[in-house]
Design a protein around this motif. Structure first.
Motif, mmCIF file in Angstrom:
data_model
loop_
_atom_site.group_PDB
_atom_site.id
_atom_site.type_symbol
_atom_site.label_atom_id
_atom_site.label_comp_id
_atom_site.label_asym_id
_atom_site.label_seq_id
_atom_site.Cartn_x
_atom_site.Cartn_y
_atom_site.Cartn_z
ATOM 1 N N PHE A 17 0.816 -1.206 0.000
ATOM 2 C CA PHE A 17 0.000 0.000 0.000
ATOM 3 C C PHE A 17 0.857 1.266 0.000
ATOM 4 O O PHE A 17 0.533 2.250 -0.666
ATOM 5 C CB PHE A 17 -0.976 0.000 1.180
ATOM 6 C CG PHE A 17 -2.294 -0.651 0.855
ATOM 7 C CD1 PHE A 17 -3.134 -0.128 -0.119
ATOM 8 C CD2 PHE A 17 -2.694 -1.804 1.507
ATOM 9 C CE1 PHE A 17 -4.343 -0.733 -0.439
ATOM 10 C CE2 PHE A 17 -3.908 -2.415 1.195
ATOM 11 C CZ PHE A 17 -4.730 -1.877 0.226
ATOM 12 N N VAL A 18 1.952 1.248 0.751
ATOM 13 C CA VAL A 18 2.864 2.384 0.725
ATOM 14 C C VAL A 18 3.468 2.540 -0.662
ATOM 15 O O VAL A 18 3.562 3.650 -1.204
ATOM 16 C CB VAL A 18 3.969 2.221 1.785
ATOM 17 C CG1 VAL A 18 5.074 3.254 1.594
ATOM 18 C CG2 VAL A 18 3.383 2.328 3.184
ATOM 19 N N ASN A 19 3.862 1.439 -1.266
ATOM 20 C CA ASN A 19 4.436 1.457 -2.607
ATOM 21 C C ASN A 19 3.466 2.075 -3.618
ATOM 22 O O ASN A 19 3.838 2.957 -4.407
ATOM 23 C CB ASN A 19 4.781 0.033 -3.027
ATOM 24 C CG ASN A 19 5.492 -0.039 -4.364
ATOM 25 O OD1 ASN A 19 6.685 0.222 -4.454
ATOM 26 N ND2 ASN A 19 4.774 -0.407 -5.409
ATOM 27 N N ALA A 20 2.210 1.638 -3.588
ATOM 28 C CA ALA A 20 1.211 2.146 -4.527
ATOM 29 C C ALA A 20 0.902 3.615 -4.271
ATOM 30 O O ALA A 20 0.757 4.411 -5.215
ATOM 31 C CB ALA A 20 -0.067 1.312 -4.431
ATOM 32 N N PHE A 21 0.803 3.993 -3.005
ATOM 33 C CA PHE A 21 0.503 5.384 -2.654
ATOM 34 C C PHE A 21 1.602 6.326 -3.143
ATOM 35 O O PHE A 21 1.327 7.354 -3.766
ATOM 36 C CB PHE A 21 0.340 5.511 -1.133
ATOM 37 C CG PHE A 21 0.210 6.921 -0.647
ATOM 38 C CD1 PHE A 21 -1.013 7.582 -0.710
ATOM 39 C CD2 PHE A 21 1.307 7.600 -0.115
ATOM 40 C CE1 PHE A 21 -1.132 8.894 -0.265
ATOM 41 C CE2 PHE A 21 1.193 8.898 0.332
ATOM 42 C CZ PHE A 21 -0.025 9.549 0.262
ATOM 43 N N VAL A 22 2.858 5.977 -2.844
ATOM 44 C CA VAL A 22 3.974 6.840 -3.237
ATOM 45 C C VAL A 22 4.049 6.966 -4.753
ATOM 46 O O VAL A 22 4.244 8.062 -5.291
ATOM 47 C CB VAL A 22 5.301 6.296 -2.663
ATOM 48 C CG1 VAL A 22 6.492 7.069 -3.238
ATOM 49 C CG2 VAL A 22 5.297 6.390 -1.143
#
Length: 252
Positions: A150-155
């Protein structure tokens, strides 16, 4: 950004049908599960002639690593492709599908290993060594995947807006730096803190994070190729300007 593609905002593609999305999602989940089943249980080593003797993790001149690191980072590459091509909403759907698949895989492994073997069948010990999973490590793996992806997709989605779609390499690598940092910061302490020495946990955590980011850098040309072809095939370039980035928001 490819000027031949239609720039599409989040709300304009919520109910749009894409030709290849299901294939990419299937590849994402398949690599995720296989890297955890096939690679997680095996430690490998390779001779590194230039590695100083006595340095961890190659004290005897052999670099030791978990085999899963060869393929698990590919799921992050596909996660980058999902977000870049299809937007955060559909990437979010894939992350939840992968999360559910990992839980089911862990449950199925537990049940199958726990079933009593038939008389005369001598494969139980080998089966347990491959599929018998320590609950603490399973929990760490599932939580780390969920948060890191989720962090990867958000960034990546945010950086795409900030860069106006330019410099794809900066957001694929940048998102991996943050996503894998969160993944590693959760997995290794939850799985091994108190079991390994604290220094070893930190060393493995940092070393594997660096290797995963390096994998992303090495695979950048492949990412460019796949992203370019998928965008041309779908005919759109999606920007998450109106997206609700909560992991728990209703999928588009």
């Amino acid at each position: 950004m490819d000027t031949n593609l239609d720039r599409v905002e989040t709300t304009a593609h919520e109910h749009r049908s894409f030709r290849h999305f299901d294939i990419v999602m299937a590849a994402f989940v398949a690599i995720l599960l296989l890297s955890n089943v096939i690679g997680a249980a095996k430690l490998s080593s390779i001779e590194v002639p230039w590695w100083p003797v006595g340095w961890w993790p190659a004290a005897d001149g052999s670099f030791i690593f978990g085999a899963g690191i060869l393929f698990f980072p590919v799921s992050y590459v596909i996660g980058d492709i999902l977000t870049e091509v299809y937007g955060y909403q559909r990437a979010r759907r894939c992350i939840w599908v992968g999360f559910g698949a990992m839980i089911f895989m862990a449950f199925m492994s537990f049940v199958v290993v726990a079933l009593p073997p038939a008389d005369g069948w001598e494969g139980q010990a080998a089966y347990e060594s491959v599929f018998g999973q320590v609950p603490r490590i399973v929990l760490a793996s599932i939580l780390a995947f969920w948060a890191g992806e989720f962090v990867n997709a958000f960034v990546l989605a945010k950086m795409k807006i900030w860069t106006a779609g330019r410099a794809l390499w900066s957001r694929t690598i940048g998102s991996t730096v943050f996503g894998q940092a969160v993944d590693s910061a959760i997995f290794y302490p939850v799985a091994f803190l108190g079991v390994w020495e604290t220094e070893a946990v930190i060393a493995v955590m940092v070393g594997n994070w660096a290797l995963k980011v390096l994998w992303e850098v090495v695979l950048t040309p492949v990412t460019y190729l796949v992203v370019g072809r998928l965008k041309r095939a779908e005919g759109v370039d999606i920007y998450d300007t109106g997206t609700d980035f909560s992991p728990f928001a209703k999928a588009g």
